[in-house]
Write a protein that holds these residues in place. Sequence first.
Motif, mmCIF file in Angstrom:
data_model
loop_
_atom_site.group_PDB
_atom_site.id
_atom_site.type_symbol
_atom_site.label_atom_id
_atom_site.label_comp_id
_atom_site.label_asym_id
_atom_site.label_seq_id
_atom_site.Cartn_x
_atom_site.Cartn_y
_atom_site.Cartn_z
ATOM 1 N N MET A 15 0.822 -1.200 0.000
ATOM 2 C CA MET A 15 0.000 0.000 0.000
ATOM 3 C C MET A 15 0.868 1.267 0.000
ATOM 4 N N VAL A 16 1.894 1.287 0.834
ATOM 5 C CA VAL A 16 2.783 2.450 0.918
ATOM 6 C C VAL A 16 3.491 2.671 -0.414
ATOM 7 N N VAL A 17 4.028 1.601 -0.987
ATOM 8 C CA VAL A 17 4.739 1.721 -2.263
ATOM 9 C C VAL A 17 3.784 2.176 -3.365
ATOM 10 N N GLN A 18 2.597 1.602 -3.410
ATOM 11 C CA GLN A 18 1.626 2.009 -4.429
ATOM 12 C C GLN A 18 1.303 3.497 -4.305
ATOM 13 N N ASN A 19 1.113 3.976 -3.087
ATOM 14 C CA ASN A 19 0.833 5.402 -2.882
ATOM 15 C C ASN A 19 1.969 6.281 -3.389
ATOM 16 N N GLU A 20 3.201 5.880 -3.131
ATOM 17 C CA GLU A 20 4.355 6.682 -3.553
ATOM 18 C C GLU A 20 4.523 6.668 -5.077
ATOM 19 N N VAL A 21 4.344 5.503 -5.681
ATOM 20 C CA VAL A 21 4.468 5.386 -7.140
ATOM 21 C C VAL A 21 3.382 6.219 -7.821
ATOM 22 N N THR A 22 2.169 6.122 -7.319
ATOM 23 C CA THR A 22 1.045 6.875 -7.875
ATOM 24 C C THR A 22 1.243 8.379 -7.684
ATOM 25 N N ALA A 23 1.774 8.784 -6.538
ATOM 26 C CA ALA A 23 2.011 10.207 -6.263
ATOM 27 C C ALA A 23 2.989 10.825 -7.249
ATOM 28 N N LEU A 24 3.844 10.000 -7.846
ATOM 29 C CA LEU A 24 4.802 10.498 -8.842
ATOM 30 C C LEU A 24 4.210 10.497 -10.251
ATOM 31 N N GLY A 25 2.933 10.166 -10.357
ATOM 32 C CA GLY A 25 2.262 10.228 -11.649
ATOM 33 C C GLY A 25 2.331 8.955 -12.474
ATOM 34 N N LEU A 26 2.803 7.872 -11.869
ATOM 35 C CA LEU A 26 2.874 6.604 -12.586
ATOM 36 C C LEU A 26 1.577 5.826 -12.351
ATOM 37 N N THR A 27 1.192 5.015 -13.332
ATOM 38 C CA THR A 27 -0.044 4.245 -13.253
ATOM 39 C C THR A 27 0.277 2.799 -12.891
ATOM 40 N N VAL A 28 -0.119 2.383 -11.692
ATOM 41 C CA VAL A 28 0.119 1.021 -11.222
ATOM 42 C C VAL A 28 -0.931 0.101 -11.839
ATOM 43 N N THR A 29 -0.459 -0.941 -12.544
ATOM 44 C CA THR A 29 -1.384 -1.912 -13.127
ATOM 45 C C THR A 29 -1.439 -3.202 -12.325
ATOM 46 N N GLN A 30 -0.370 -3.478 -11.570
ATOM 47 C CA GLN A 30 -0.331 -4.678 -10.732
ATOM 48 C C GLN A 30 0.702 -4.464 -9.635
ATOM 49 N N ILE A 31 0.419 -5.019 -8.461
ATOM 50 C CA ILE A 31 1.374 -4.927 -7.360
ATOM 51 C C ILE A 31 1.366 -6.230 -6.590
ATOM 52 N N GLU A 32 2.540 -6.722 -6.272
ATOM 53 C CA GLU A 32 2.693 -7.920 -5.452
ATOM 54 C C GLU A 32 3.945 -7.739 -4.617
ATOM 55 N N LEU A 33 4.201 -8.634 -3.701
ATOM 56 C CA LEU A 33 5.374 -8.499 -2.856
ATOM 57 C C LEU A 33 6.627 -8.371 -3.706
ATOM 58 N N LYS A 35 7.316 -6.409 -6.184
ATOM 59 C CA LYS A 35 7.220 -6.022 -7.594
ATOM 60 C C LYS A 35 6.003 -5.144 -7.851
ATOM 61 N N VAL A 36 6.242 -4.065 -8.592
ATOM 62 C CA VAL A 36 5.172 -3.174 -9.028
ATOM 63 C C VAL A 36 5.245 -3.087 -10.546
ATOM 64 N N THR A 37 4.122 -3.284 -11.203
ATOM 65 C CA THR A 37 4.052 -3.115 -12.646
ATOM 66 C C THR A 37 3.335 -1.806 -12.918
ATOM 67 N N VAL A 38 3.999 -0.945 -13.722
ATOM 68 C CA VAL A 38 3.392 0.337 -14.081
ATOM 69 C C VAL A 38 3.129 0.359 -15.578
ATOM 70 N N LEU A 39 2.157 1.149 -15.974
ATOM 71 C CA LEU A 39 1.767 1.268 -17.375
ATOM 72 C C LEU A 39 2.870 1.901 -18.214
ATOM 73 N N GLU A 40 3.545 2.877 -17.641
ATOM 74 C CA GLU A 40 4.579 3.622 -18.360
ATOM 75 C C GLU A 40 5.776 2.730 -18.686
ATOM 76 N N GLU A 41 6.320 2.886 -19.884
ATOM 77 C CA GLU A 41 7.485 2.112 -20.312
ATOM 78 C C GLU A 41 8.801 2.728 -19.849
ATOM 79 N N HIS A 42 8.815 4.023 -19.619
ATOM 80 C CA HIS A 42 10.035 4.717 -19.182
ATOM 81 C C HIS A 42 9.709 5.555 -17.956
#
Length: 186
Positions: A15-33, A35-42
């Motif tokens: 939850m904490v990591v997802q919040n931080e990744v999202t706050a930077l404008g990245l789109t989280v498509t999947q999250i697991e222990l 590993k975070v998968t984001v929509l953005e390629e770069h």
Amino acid sequence: MELFIKNMVCDRCKMVVQNEVTALGLTVTQIELGKVTVLEEHIDPVKEQLEQKLNTLGFELLTDKKVKTVEQIKNLIIASIHHSDDNLKVNLSDYLSEKLNKDYNTISSLFREVEKNTIEKFFISQKIERVKELLAYDELNLNEIAFKLNYSSVAHLSSQFKKITGISPSVFKKQAEDSRIALDKL
């Protein structure tokens, strides 16, 4: 794009990591222990910010391939022991080989090289931490804990517990929380 993150060992971490990744404008498509998968390629424009924020929170963005694989091994073990109600019914080596789609000897050698420890010792330390947690909750007796964590017997659990902690499960239970170690510190 997949981002591998060290010390992401529980649902709260996710939850904490997802919040931080999202706050930077990245789109989280999947999250697991781990590993975070984001929509953005770069993620280059925000990578440094992300690394700094994660480090501040006790996480680390992993880039080295060997370290990523070792973190995947750790996260699979942690998930199987701490976040699953199913006991690991198959052999640990078979489980890891199947999940990582790699030969166990390769996985084991890599783990030893990076961690200076064996997978088996890490696995046992995680099981003992889970035993400590379950003893502290005081909801299950030692027989139930042994069954839940797939020990062959209470004697085996007790022997392993004493070998790792230096005390018996019953002495630990009396001392309760004092001996617990955070999962990311193991």
